[in-house]
Design a protein around this motif. Structure first.
Motif, mmCIF file in Angstrom:
data_model
loop_
_atom_site.group_PDB
_atom_site.id
_atom_site.type_symbol
_atom_site.label_atom_id
_atom_site.label_comp_id
_atom_site.label_asym_id
_atom_site.label_seq_id
_atom_site.Cartn_x
_atom_site.Cartn_y
_atom_site.Cartn_z
ATOM 1 N N GLN A 125 0.830 -1.208 0.000
ATOM 2 C CA GLN A 125 0.000 0.000 0.000
ATOM 3 C C GLN A 125 0.866 1.262 0.000
ATOM 4 N N ARG A 128 2.438 1.715 -3.534
ATOM 5 C CA ARG A 128 1.534 1.884 -4.683
ATOM 6 C C ARG A 128 1.565 3.307 -5.223
ATOM 7 N N SER A 132 2.979 4.550 -8.788
ATOM 8 C CA SER A 132 2.027 5.268 -9.640
ATOM 9 C C SER A 132 2.568 6.612 -10.115
ATOM 10 N N TYR A 144 2.820 -5.369 -9.733
ATOM 11 C CA TYR A 144 2.269 -6.030 -8.542
ATOM 12 C C TYR A 144 1.878 -7.477 -8.865
#
Length: 165
Positions: A125, A128, A132, A144
């Motif tokens: 998390q 991410r 991104s 992932y």
């Protein structure tokens, strides 16, 4: 050979035996005390190099994406190594207690396992948004997915060698 078939073959031939060796070895953070410990570090280095090559081939990064992706990847992998070392420690603890397991030891190991899984999810998390920022959404998802497939293969092979309590 199809890319996905080649990918699974590389994982199976490289990561699985190496993961089994790591599961049986001392945690890599400990200083090498024997040739076996030195071999474990070599196995770990090979896993990391082969994994990076596998990711590189699977991601189809542009030059600009690669320049931005690899530093984030390296930071993520460094944190992942810490989690994997905790997993090795947990497996070693189980192996040491398997024949004389107590309720207290079983509870401690279960708690450690749940914390490890929570920390792994938190790491995914946390990274991410970092991934991104440097990759489009489809490539973040692909990365992932690659991590998940590698983990699934390694976990499957480890599970075959770890008896139930």
């Amino acid at each position: 050979m199809k890319s996905s078939t080649r990918w699974l073959l590389v994982c199976s031939l490289t990561l699985v035996p190496a993961a089994q060796a790591v599961a049986q070895a001392a945690p890599p953070a400990a200083p090498p005390a024997s040739p076996a410990a030195d071999n474990t570090e070599l196995v770990l280095q090979k896993i990391r190099a082969d994994k990076k090559l596998l990711v590189s081939e699977s991601m189809a990064l542009t030059a600009d994406e690669a320049t931005k992706f690899w530093p984030v990847y390296d930071a993520f992998q460094a944190e992942l190594v810490t989690l994997n070392q905790r997993a090795v420690t947990l497996i070693e603890s189980y192996a040491a207690n398997a024949t004389s397991m107590t309720d207290a030891a079983a509870t401690r190991m279960t708690d450690d396992f749940v914390r490890l899984e929570q920390d792994r999810a938190a790491l995914l998390q946390t990274y991410r948004p970092k991934f991104s920022k440097v990759l489009p959404p489809i490539k973040v998802a692909r990365y992932y997915q690659i991590e998940n497939k590698i983990r699934a293969i390694v976990n499957f092979e480890l599970a075959k060698g770890i008896p139930l309590m």
